[in-house]
Design an enzyme around this catalytic site. Structure first.
Site, PDB file in Angstrom:
ATOM      1  N   HIS A 106       0.826  -1.208   0.000  1.00 42.36           N
ATOM      2  CA  HIS A 106       0.000   0.000   0.000  1.00 42.36           C
ATOM      3  C   HIS A 106       0.870   1.272   0.000  1.00 42.36           C
ATOM      4  O   HIS A 106       0.822   2.092  -0.914  1.00 42.36           O
ATOM      5  CB  HIS A 106      -0.877   0.049   1.259  1.00 42.36           C
ATOM      6  CG  HIS A 106      -1.756  -1.131   1.480  1.00 42.36           C
ATOM      7  ND1 HIS A 106      -2.896  -1.352   0.755  1.00 42.36           N
ATOM      8  CD2 HIS A 106      -1.686  -2.148   2.384  1.00 42.36           C
ATOM      9  CE1 HIS A 106      -3.493  -2.453   1.208  1.00 42.36           C
ATOM     10  NE2 HIS A 106      -2.784  -2.942   2.185  1.00 42.36           N
TER      11      HIS A 106
HETATM   12  C1  BDR Z   1      -3.120   0.907   5.265  1.00 41.96           C
HETATM   13  O1  BDR Z   1      -3.355   0.471   6.587  1.00 41.96           O
HETATM   14  C2  BDR Z   1      -2.194  -0.064   7.143  1.00 41.96           C
HETATM   15  O2  BDR Z   1      -2.475  -1.354   7.593  1.00 41.96           O
HETATM   16  C3  BDR Z   1      -1.123  -0.049   6.086  1.00 41.96           C
HETATM   17  O3  BDR Z   1       0.123   0.328   6.639  1.00 41.96           O
HETATM   18  C4  BDR Z   1      -1.616   0.976   5.088  1.00 41.96           C
HETATM   19  O4  BDR Z   1      -1.163   2.270   5.395  1.00 41.96           O
HETATM   20  C5  BDR Z   1      -3.825  -0.012   4.283  1.00 41.96           C
HETATM   21  O5  BDR Z   1      -5.201   0.006   4.525  1.00 41.96           O
END
Ligand code: BDR
Ligand code: CA
Length: 313
Positions: free
Chosen positions: A243
């Site tokens: 992500h």
């Molecule tokens: C986001 O939430 C966190 O778990 C990850 O680091 C990312 O920023 C994804 O939904």
């Protein structure tokens, strides 16, 4: 390319770690003025520790790390140990950090830096709940005109939600903060789940990280080995979605990404859909555009960039 001068606001997190490593590996393109830490994936004490472990892993212990808000603006903190593990950075066996935390509060650092630097020269990169950034905006609205751009990971439209059914984690944790940010009028680029779920660490991509043979390459392979289990079990994905690295990769190669300038609003009152990003992807309203909402990426180009840059550390 003009060099980016950035503040990374983050809640590490394995994918935050990779995003930070990518920025620290690219000093000719990106100047990291500081990491501002927020509670999110795990509580603040742990995210502040993890951030320093990552800087030391990168061989950059001189990086300034500032602890910020330990809870969302108007709600209790929700964390994601079930995704990231107890420490938030489970996977590799990294040593405890020896580099210090800065004494200044992260919010003060954001405000002071934006006030001190020429208008339009600083880009904010947000990889976690938007609490620090929204608090800075509330305390010092004069900084708004100084922000060049905010590139953030958060939200979803077609993918809807990952932690609750209708919202993405970062926005869900602090919807009030997200609402303040999306209404602020600053230029915003959004990396929602719609694109980050296409940035998957497949087995050959994980092998390529490990094959770097460096401490960083091996640690990144171990991190993605660990946190892929959540998405594999839930979505049947081919691997862990990176992500947050979409944010720092966008600074380096925006041409890898495509999206639309649209209106995005955040749900802050319904418990059922709390934190939902209502993105007017099809432009069915007259609401003014306030964000470039990314929908697609060149995944092979993204992983080539990442592997190449991580190999420099
Ligand atoms: C986001 O939430 C966190 O778990 C990850 O680091 C990312 O920023 C994804 O939904
Ligand atoms: Ca994150």
């Amino acid at each position: 390319m003009q060099k980016h001068r950035i503040i990374i606001d983050t809640d590490p997190g394995q994918d935050d770690a990779v995003a930070i490593l990518l920025a620290l590996a690219s000093p000719e393109d990106i100047d990291v003025l500081g990491l501002t830490i927020v509670a999110g994936n795990v509580p603040l004490l742990a995210t502040a520790k993890n951030a320093r472990m990552i800087c030391e892993l990168a061989g950059k212990p001189e990086t300034k790390v500032f602890a910020g808000c330990d809870r969302p603006i108007g709600r209790p903190l929700v964390t994601a140990e079930h995704v990231h593990g107890k420490t938030g950075l489970d996977g590799p066996d990294l040593p405890d950090p020896v580099m210090p935390l800065q004494e200044q509060h992260a919010v003060e650092f954001i405000i002071e830096t934006l006030r001190a630097e020429p208008a339009g020269s600083i880009t904010l990169c947000a990889l976690g709940p938007l609490t620090n950034i929204a608090t800075a905006i509330q305390k010092a609205p004069d900084i708004l005109s100084n922000i060049r751009e905010l590139v953030l990971m958060g939200g979803a439209y077609f993918e809807v939600g990952n932690i609750p059914p209708a919202a993405e984690f970062n926005i869900y944790v602090d919807p009030q903060a997200a609402d303040i940010v999306f209404k602020s009028g600053i230029p915003i680029v959004v990396m929602p789940l719609d694109v980050t779920h296409k940035a998957l660490v497949t087995k050959p991509r994980n092998d390529a990280f490990r094959a770097l043979g460096t401490k960083v390459g091996i640690a990144v392979a171990q991190m993605t080995d660990f946190f892929e289990r959540f998405d594999k079990a839930k979505y049947g994905s081919a691997g862990a979605p990176l992500h947050d690295p979409c944010v720092t990769a966008y600074l380096l190669k925006p041409e890898l990404f495509s999206g639309r300038l649209i209106n995005v609003e955040v749900e802050t009152s319904s418990e059922l859909t709390m934190g939902m990003t209502v993105a007017d992807w099809w432009r069915v309203t007259q609401r003014p555009p306030n964000a470039t909402f990314i929908g697609d990426l060149d995944a092979d180009g993204f992983f080539d960039l990442l592997t190449d840059r991580l190999g420099r550390l």
